[in-house]
Design a protein around this motif. Structure first.
Motif, PDB file in Angstrom:
ATOM      1  N   ASP A   1       0.852  -1.190   0.000  1.00  0.00           N
ATOM      2  CA  ASP A   1       0.000   0.000   0.000  1.00  0.00           C
ATOM      3  C   ASP A   1       0.893   1.247   0.000  1.00  0.00           C
ATOM      4  OD1 ASP A   1      -1.788   2.067   0.434  1.00  0.00           O
ATOM      5  OD2 ASP A   1      -3.035   0.901   1.813  1.00  0.00           O
TER       6      ASP A   1
ATOM      7  N   GLN B   1      -4.902  -2.380 -10.756  1.00  0.00           N
ATOM      8  CA  GLN B   1      -6.153  -1.633 -10.667  1.00  0.00           C
ATOM      9  C   GLN B   1      -7.340  -2.496 -11.079  1.00  0.00           C
ATOM     10  OE1 GLN B   1      -6.570   1.402  -9.378  1.00  0.00           O
ATOM     11  NE2 GLN B   1      -8.774   1.095  -9.637  1.00  0.00           N
TER      12      GLN B   1
ATOM     13  N   ARG C   1      -7.471  -5.723 -10.948  1.00  0.00           N
ATOM     14  CA  ARG C   1      -7.662  -6.757  -9.918  1.00  0.00           C
ATOM     15  C   ARG C   1      -8.463  -6.218  -8.747  1.00  0.00           C
ATOM     16  NH1 ARG C   1      -5.834  -7.090  -5.340  1.00  0.00           N
ATOM     17  NH2 ARG C   1      -4.272  -5.505  -5.714  1.00  0.00           N
ATOM     18  N   LYS C   2      -8.129  -4.992  -8.301  1.00  0.00           N
ATOM     19  CA  LYS C   2      -8.850  -4.399  -7.177  1.00  0.00           C
ATOM     20  C   LYS C   2     -10.325  -4.184  -7.518  1.00  0.00           C
ATOM     21  CE  LYS C   2      -4.842  -2.098  -5.079  1.00  0.00           C
ATOM     22  NZ  LYS C   2      -4.216  -0.806  -4.747  1.00  0.00           N
ATOM     23  N   THR C   3     -10.582  -3.747  -8.756  1.00  0.00           N
ATOM     24  CA  THR C   3     -11.977  -3.571  -9.180  1.00  0.00           C
ATOM     25  C   THR C   3     -12.711  -4.905  -9.160  1.00  0.00           C
ATOM     26  OG1 THR C   3     -11.333  -1.707 -10.588  1.00  0.00           O
ATOM     27  CG2 THR C   3     -13.464  -2.752 -11.053  1.00  0.00           C
TER      28      THR C   3
ATOM     29  N   GLU D   1     -11.999  -7.516  -7.380  1.00  0.00           N
ATOM     30  CA  GLU D   1     -12.186  -7.966  -5.996  1.00  0.00           C
ATOM     31  C   GLU D   1     -13.365  -7.262  -5.336  1.00  0.00           C
ATOM     32  OE1 GLU D   1      -8.535  -7.432  -3.961  1.00  0.00           O
ATOM     33  OE2 GLU D   1      -7.645  -9.294  -4.706  1.00  0.00           O
ATOM     34  N   ARG D   2     -13.507  -5.953  -5.630  1.00  0.00           N
ATOM     35  CA  ARG D   2     -14.654  -5.227  -5.062  1.00  0.00           C
ATOM     36  C   ARG D   2     -15.971  -5.800  -5.574  1.00  0.00           C
ATOM     37  NH1 ARG D   2     -11.286  -0.611  -5.807  1.00  0.00           N
ATOM     38  NH2 ARG D   2     -12.286  -0.180  -7.829  1.00  0.00           N
ATOM     39  N   GLU D   3     -16.005  -6.094  -6.882  1.00  0.00           N
ATOM     40  CA  GLU D   3     -17.226  -6.666  -7.453  1.00  0.00           C
ATOM     41  C   GLU D   3     -17.496  -8.061  -6.889  1.00  0.00           C
ATOM     42  OE1 GLU D   3     -19.449  -5.219  -9.403  1.00  0.00           O
ATOM     43  OE2 GLU D   3     -18.290  -3.371  -9.240  1.00  0.00           O
ATOM     44  N   GLU D   4     -16.430  -8.822  -6.695  1.00  0.00           N
ATOM     45  CA  GLU D   4     -16.585 -10.168  -6.129  1.00  0.00           C
ATOM     46  C   GLU D   4     -17.127 -10.096  -4.698  1.00  0.00           C
ATOM     47  OE1 GLU D   4     -13.934 -14.206  -5.240  1.00  0.00           O
ATOM     48  OE2 GLU D   4     -12.943 -12.325  -5.778  1.00  0.00           O
ATOM     49  N   GLU D   5     -16.610  -9.140  -3.921  1.00  0.00           N
ATOM     50  CA  GLU D   5     -17.080  -8.980  -2.542  1.00  0.00           C
ATOM     51  C   GLU D   5     -18.554  -8.567  -2.525  1.00  0.00           C
ATOM     52  OE1 GLU D   5     -17.037  -8.887   1.601  1.00  0.00           O
ATOM     53  OE2 GLU D   5     -15.717  -9.806   0.120  1.00  0.00           O
ATOM     54  N   ARG D   6     -18.916  -7.672  -3.441  1.00  0.00           N
ATOM     55  CA  ARG D   6     -20.320  -7.252  -3.518  1.00  0.00           C
ATOM     56  C   ARG D   6     -21.209  -8.436  -3.896  1.00  0.00           C
ATOM     57  NH1 ARG D   6     -23.397  -5.137  -7.766  1.00  0.00           N
ATOM     58  NH2 ARG D   6     -25.154  -3.814  -7.082  1.00  0.00           N
TER      59      ARG D   6
ATOM     60  N   LYS E   1     -21.646 -10.744  -0.877  1.00  0.00           N
ATOM     61  CA  LYS E   1     -22.614 -10.245   0.096  1.00  0.00           C
ATOM     62  C   LYS E   1     -24.049 -10.452  -0.391  1.00  0.00           C
ATOM     63  CE  LYS E   1     -19.620  -6.769   2.250  1.00  0.00           C
ATOM     64  NZ  LYS E   1     -19.385  -5.320   2.464  1.00  0.00           N
TER      65      LYS E   1
END
Length: 783
Positions: free
Chosen positions: A470, A527, A529-531, A533-538, A541
């Motif tokens: 980070d 970048q 990958r982070k996007t 991961e956010r979609e995967e987390e959403r 949930k």
């Protein structure tokens, strides 16, 4: 297994943690000898044993190992004629009792829960505790290891003599003490040389006679056995000597008895050691939240959310490690202290644990490969004594690895090629990787060399990975990113720390265009990958919310079905009671009519009364107007001919038309009665060709569903419901039904299978397909 790899991956620390879960030194001994196995079949059996242990702990929480100790040294001495001490014998009795309780615990659990625990069952059935030996020991020795008076009649008699002599000696001495107070240093009785004596002042020595056993440091006090009690003390000493001889004789007899059971007990101890070992592994799995991995010997590794077991669970960051059929090498890049070495060690240590029969701290669905050898070159191997630099030490180890590595090996390289010129080190690293990869080995390698990033892209079967950093907080996240090479963060970090912009700009001019493009590409990959991961987390949930709602709806549906079933049962019971009452009343009326018929004196008012009673009895079975759903009136054919079979609706009785009186009136013969009946009170029915049992199929089909849900039921209640349901389903005319028992422990499924196998009308039974509920449903077909 390679000793150097075991040491450097800290395998011994895992064994030390495992030992904390043993119940005796028996399990500790097996853990001390534990090493990873390279035999796939053996590892699978070891994992199955651990899994059986976790099943038992999940159901019962603990296992009764109390009283079991390692009595093998005592058993071996008894075999060669050695004399066992009382403490050893009572330990032996406790171990026999513990073995008996353990055997009962395991076998009862298997029977009561209908579990399949073949390894534990086989191990337990070899235990044959000699109960007769235990009883003989306990009759002779108490729990504190003392030989009891009841051990033999002779010992009881001898100890009686001892108590008598001891009492007489004490009484005699107490009299002497009371009468000789001023001549004694202290008015007490003490022991010297196992003889009871009194402390006499030096100047009064001659007043007592007897034997002097000791004196004080100053010589002012003599410890004298007065002449008056010498004979009594002699008798007491002789009795105690007899006691010792009798105790030795008793212990000798028990030792000889033990030798007869020594071989059986040694086998029992081996089985108990295995059980202690299995449940220690199960307890350790529970402590580290471990799961059983799927196993293979093809180099395939799929570790989901893997955690290093020696790092605090509150701080450790889970990682994913993937080696599929096409990937055999992983090149991990990233900054120092970013977690590269931890990722490397996690992969190696979890592999060693899996090959030792230990469950590993990963998520369900993970897979581990069994390797014949695991090699590791990790850390600073500098040796001052051997005058070796860090580079030389690493090369010495790598040379050894290259001599022994093959296709069935896992090789871990940490900072490969470090400690020398970067350009030469990078070239040497790629050449070493080519050599190891060429032999078919599975490789995990960490490095700082940017050249190795391109190496992974250029060679088939090699994957890049990196540890995340980070830049905003200037700290690593310790996450392992598969498929993404690490990029240099030197410029960003320097800018954050305040390095002048012109210096950073000058440095960038020294970097080649190709390097800048690679860094930009890596940044873009990160970048994306982070996007993702956010979609995967959403999505995760949302999935959890949907599953929660589905579970809630399923619960409410089940409650509704149960409520519906209760209402139907109550209605059915009420109807059965009403039908039973009406049937009894009708039978009484018919019996009364028969009596009239036999008497030959039937009066008109009696027939009318009987007719009225019968009409009332039948009317009580008709639903009330308020309970009925009104249906559209249908026009019925109300014309009849002599001989037609009809039913008198108001009576519910069958008869036939004798003659037509008018368009609205007919003379009907019903049993012994002839009566005038209105046309609208008659219903034409077909004549029965053959009498058949009356089956209320309409009612059955309305109340019997094509599936039975047993989830949440107790075993006995569920079996009763299944038996009743199968009969009702056949009466309802179903050709196929489904019984939902869920997966769980498998007890309900086995019970349903056994019951179905015994049912004479079942044609076929199978587990549900993917769309029918899978192994949680049994589909039954009737003949």
């Amino acid at each position: 297994m390679n000793e150097h790899a075991l040491r450097i991956l800290e395998y011994e620390k895992i064994k030390q943690q495992l030992m904390h879960h043993t119940a005796s030194s028996l399990g500790k001994g097996l853990i001390h000898e534990l090493t990873p196995s390279g035999d796939l079949d053996k590892v699978i059996k070891m994992q199955e044993a651990t899994d059986e242990g976790t099943t038992v702990l999940r159901l019962k929480g603990s296992v009764p190992f109390g009283g079991i100790t390692d009595v093998r040294p005592a058993l071996k001495r008894s075999k060669i004629g050695g004399l066992l001490q009382a403490r050893e014998l009572i330990d032996l009795a406790d171990t026999i009792r513990g073995a008996r309780l353990m055997k009962k615990f395991i076998l009862n659990l298997i029977e009561d829960q209908e579990l399949e625990l073949p390894i534990l069952q086989e191990c337990t059935e070899t235990i044959d505790p000699p109960g007769e030996l235990e009883r003989k020991i306990r009759r002779a020795i108490d729990d504190q290891g003392g030989v009891m008076d009841s051990a033999s009649p002779a010992l009881r008699h001898i100890r009686g003599q001892i108590r008598t002599c001891d009492s007489r000696v004490k009484q005699k001495l107490e009299n002497i003490v009371r009468s000789s107070g001023k001549m004694l240093s202290e008015t007490l009785i003490t022991i010297r040389n196992d003889r009871q004596v009194i402390p006499v002042k030096q100047q009064y020595r001659a007043s007592f006679g007897g034997i002097v056993h000791d004196q004080s440091a100053s010589g002012a006090t003599l410890f004298i056995e007065p002449q008056a009690i010498v004979d009594l003390n002699n008798q007491l000493s002789e009795a105690r000597a007899k006691e010792r001889h009798e105790i030795e004789r008793i212990l000798r007899v028990l030792s000889e008895e033990t030798s007869e059971y020594a071989e059986v007990m040694l086998e029992n101890i081996e089985a108990l050691a295995q059980l202690d070992f299995i449940f220690a592994k199960a307890g350790y799995a529970h402590e580290i939240k471990a799961t059983r991995p799927k196993l293979n010997d093809q180099g395939i590794i799929r570790l989901k959310k893997a955690r290093h077991p020696l790092i605090d669970r509150q701080r450790v960051v889970p990682i994913d490690v993937l080696f599929d059929e096409h990937t055999h090498a992983l090149i991990i890049t990233g900054p120092n202290t970013g977690g590269k070495t931890v990722s490397l060690k996690t992969t190696g240590l979890l592999t060693l644990m899996a090959q030792s029969g230990l469950q590993i701290p990963v998520d369900e669905g993970s897979e581990a490969s069994v390797f014949r050898e695991v090699f590791a070159d990790i850390g600073d191997e500098q040796s001052i004594e051997q005058s070796l630099s860090t580079f030389s030490s690493h090369m010495t180890n790598i040379v050894t690895i290259l001599k022994r590595v093959d296709f069935n090996s896992l090789v871990l390289f940490d900072e490969l090629g470090a400690g020398t010129d970067p350009q030469e080190g990078a070239a040497l690293s790629m050449s070493i990787l080519d050599a190891v990869y060429g032999k078919g080995a599975t490789i995990v390698c960490t490095t700082h060399y940017s050249e190795l990033k391109a190496y992974a892209y250029e060679r088939q079967g090699v994957m890049n990975a990196s540890v995340e950093f980070d830049v905003e907080t200037l700290s690593p996240t310790y996450r392992l990113l598969l498929g993404v090479p690490g990029r240099s963060n030197a410029f960003e970090i320097s800018r954050k720390l305040g390095l002048p912009a012109e210096i950073i700009a000058g440095a960038k001019l020294q970097i080649s265009t190709e390097t800048n493009q690679v860094d930009k590409m890596i940044a873009s990959l990160e970048q994306n990958r982070k996007t993702a991961e956010r979609e995967e987390e959403r999505a995760r949930k949302l999935k959890l919310e949907v599953e929660a709602r589905e579970a809630d709806l399923t619960k409410k549906l089940n409650e509704l079905e149960r409520s519906k079933e209760e209402i139907l049962n109550k209605a059915r019971e009420k109807a059965e009671r009403a039908l039973s009452g009406a049937r009894r009343e009708a039978e009484e009326i018919i019996e009364e009519l028969r009596n009239y018929q036999h008497s030959g004196n039937v009066k008109e008012h009696q027939l009318i009364d009987a007719k009225t009673k019968l009409a009332h009895a039948l009317d009580s079975l008709q639903p009330k107007d308020s309970d009925q759903v009104k249906k559209p009136e249908q026009k019925l054919d109300r014309s009849f001919h002599p001989g037609d079979t009809v039913k008198i609706i108001s009576f519910g009785q069958e008869g036939y038309i004798v003659s037509k009186i008018s368009d609205q009136d007919y003379l009907v013969q019903a049993g012994i009665l002839k009566m005038n009946v209105k046309a609208n009170d008659l219903k034409r029915i077909k004549e029965k060709k053959q009498a058949k049992p009356v089956v209320n199929v309409r009612t059955a089909t309305q109340t019997v569903r094509p599936e039975l849900d047993l989830r949440g039921e107790r075993y006995e209640d569920a079996m009763r419901r299944v038996e009743k349901y199968l009969d009702e389903a056949m009466l309802a005319g179903y050709a196929r039904v489904s019984i939902i028992h869920g997966k769980g422990t498998g007890a309900l499924r086995k019970g349903v299978t056994k019951l179905i196998d015994r049912h004479p009308r079942v044609k076929n039974a199978r587990l549900g397909s993917q769309g029918e509920g899978g192994s949680g449903v049994t589909v039954v077909e009737f003949k």
